[in-house]
Scaffold this motif. Sequence first.
Motif, PDB file in Angstrom:
ATOM      1  N   ASP A   1     -13.113  39.542  18.850  1.00  0.00           N
ATOM      2  CA  ASP A   1     -13.497  40.729  19.609  1.00  0.00           C
ATOM      3  C   ASP A   1     -14.631  40.374  20.567  1.00  0.00           C
ATOM      4  N   ILE A   2     -14.406  40.632  21.847  1.00  0.00           N
ATOM      5  CA  ILE A   2     -15.412  40.334  22.864  1.00  0.00           C
ATOM      6  C   ILE A   2     -16.516  41.384  22.789  1.00  0.00           C
ATOM      7  N   GLY A   3     -17.738  40.938  22.528  1.00  0.00           N
ATOM      8  CA  GLY A   3     -18.853  41.862  22.400  1.00  0.00           C
ATOM      9  C   GLY A   3     -19.300  42.421  23.743  1.00  0.00           C
ATOM     10  N   ALA A   4     -20.027  43.514  23.678  1.00  0.00           N
ATOM     11  CA  ALA A   4     -20.498  44.164  24.909  1.00  0.00           C
ATOM     12  C   ALA A   4     -21.525  43.309  25.634  1.00  0.00           C
ATOM     13  N   GLY A   5     -22.324  42.557  24.879  1.00  0.00           N
ATOM     14  CA  GLY A   5     -23.366  41.745  25.500  1.00  0.00           C
ATOM     15  C   GLY A   5     -22.940  40.332  25.843  1.00  0.00           C
ATOM     16  N   TRP A   6     -21.655  40.010  25.705  1.00  0.00           N
ATOM     17  CA  TRP A   6     -21.192  38.667  26.016  1.00  0.00           C
ATOM     18  C   TRP A   6     -21.072  38.500  27.534  1.00  0.00           C
TER      19      TRP A   6
ATOM     20  N   VAL B   1     -12.957  30.891  24.458  1.00  0.00           N
ATOM     21  CA  VAL B   1     -11.890  31.814  24.065  1.00  0.00           C
ATOM     22  C   VAL B   1     -10.694  31.604  24.980  1.00  0.00           C
ATOM     23  N   LYS B   2      -9.550  31.323  24.382  1.00  0.00           N
ATOM     24  CA  LYS B   2      -8.297  31.259  25.133  1.00  0.00           C
ATOM     25  C   LYS B   2      -7.814  32.686  25.420  1.00  0.00           C
TER      26      LYS B   2
ATOM     27  N   ASP C   1     -27.372  34.696  19.288  1.00  0.00           N
ATOM     28  CA  ASP C   1     -27.376  33.759  18.159  1.00  0.00           C
ATOM     29  C   ASP C   1     -26.834  34.395  16.887  1.00  0.00           C
ATOM     30  N   ASN C   2     -26.957  35.702  16.754  1.00  0.00           N
ATOM     31  CA  ASN C   2     -26.482  36.394  15.542  1.00  0.00           C
ATOM     32  C   ASN C   2     -25.148  37.078  15.765  1.00  0.00           C
ATOM     33  N   ALA C   3     -24.346  36.566  16.696  1.00  0.00           N
ATOM     34  CA  ALA C   3     -23.086  37.243  17.041  1.00  0.00           C
ATOM     35  C   ALA C   3     -22.093  37.214  15.890  1.00  0.00           C
ATOM     36  N   PHE C   4     -22.096  36.153  15.092  1.00  0.00           N
ATOM     37  CA  PHE C   4     -21.107  36.016  14.022  1.00  0.00           C
ATOM     38  C   PHE C   4     -21.746  36.047  12.637  1.00  0.00           C
TER      39      PHE C   4
END
Length: 542
Positions: free
Chosen positions: A153-158, A503-504, A518-521
Amino acid sequence: MPVMEVNESGWGPSSGVAPEKFHNIPYAPFGKGDRLGRVADWVNSARPGRYNQYNDRNATNATFGFHYDDDQFHVVDTKPQQRPQHFGPRRHLPHTYRRETRQFDSKNQLNSEGQKAIRREQHQAQRRNNKRFGTQDNRWERPQQRTRDSSVDIGAGWRVVEQINFPVLLKLRCKVPEPETIKECGSLRQYDKQYERLTAKTCKPLERLPQDVAQRVATNVTTSEDPVIQKYAADGAATIFATDQVVAVLMASPRSVYSWDIVATKMPDGKIFLDKRTNSVVDYLTVNETANEPPSDEREGINNVAALSQEATLINLNFSQMLLQKKGEEVKFAEPNPFHEAGTGPQVAVGYRYRKFNLDGTEIIVRTELDTFMESSNNGKKTYVKLCALNEFDPRLSGSVDWRRKLDTQNGAVLAAELKNNSNKLAMWTAKATMAGADHMRMGFVSRVHPKDCYTHSILQVQNNSTSGFSRQINLDMDNCWGIVKGFCDLVGRQEPGKYVMVKDPNKPLVRIYSVPDNAFDPVEEDVVDEEEDVDYDEDFQ
């Protein structure tokens, strides 16, 4: 103004206006046999090109300068051609069978062979229409293109920092010399050659490992959590650190169709770690990913994308341990298995080789895996072997040939179909075997005992392939593979220290690199229910 003379009795000037010397003299000399074009052209006289063809100054007679031959004119028959009429059943027959070679009975009617031929032709025409316009229920509606979901899932802050297309990846090259093996861990058991005598008729059931053993075999620790790699990173032995699973995904990325993601962490000192997420799609194998009609991701049951992926992964897990000799010779490396926990039972037969590759001055350490070894019949030298298994779930749904009927007589056609339908998976296996230094690949063909049973399988055949020869057969260029890995690492190396995700795109042939927190996952802390609170649970859910 001059006086305008009007000739009311004919065309041209009146007899009283023209001088007498011009009376009864034509405007230009001509022969009686000559054809006249136009007497006068006041409309197109001032237009250039073909409209001024009657006023050619180079002609001796500009007025009568247009000439043509009788051969330039042809009579065109516009009457429609009369077609012969056919009455009775002949007019409804396919065009293929409107010939005199059809067989009729004494009553001038088609016999059974002719009727079978007609039905066969109609069935083939129906299949062609279904393939072109969609299913049989709604064949005139063209099939819609599938829209797949991303693997993460692509985060909003990516934030997208780089983007690269597959055609660009195919142009990358990097010549890599022979790697250096810096450490070997674990142990290997000898390969059992009796399985190479199997046929589709003398197949053997695939044995399932116990749950605890399968859990230890399936352990695939990511790069940043590997204690051996952490030690080499602290010593500064290389710049990039990864596992063969992650590197193989990048190498075979131009052949991928489904979405995948790789986590890249750049440290402040410039070191790069290529990791995978917990329970990532990278850990699972795909089935018929590159086929013309891949499995549906919306269908429920045992033949959707997720179920087939889990089934193929478990088959390879059991296959890699079943083809080992129970009481054969064992090779133990200098170091024990770094991921074996004391008190969890005996160690599984898996070998790890940590190898250093030089990518045009950039060194990368890759943890590779080996499954077994075999002794050469000539000199008794031990060579490493990589085990992998292709699986068949339902030939009616997959559109491929039936292995049980064609594998013994047309194994080349079966393998060619698998090379087309599973191009990405076979490229990953070959890349992993090449990185690990395995000289041979034992490829098994595993099929379901019944198409509706995804837990019981049989080994139909095991083929022997050399790694280098199979790499040429599938057109896998290792220079291009290492060029792709170096290209991705260079893109990450240009960025600031932090965490990035490759991400493909699920629906386009391109890869995006996102900059993530850094805490995305990090695992999300769930609310703990108080023990004193009464909670009702559904028995079916339990």
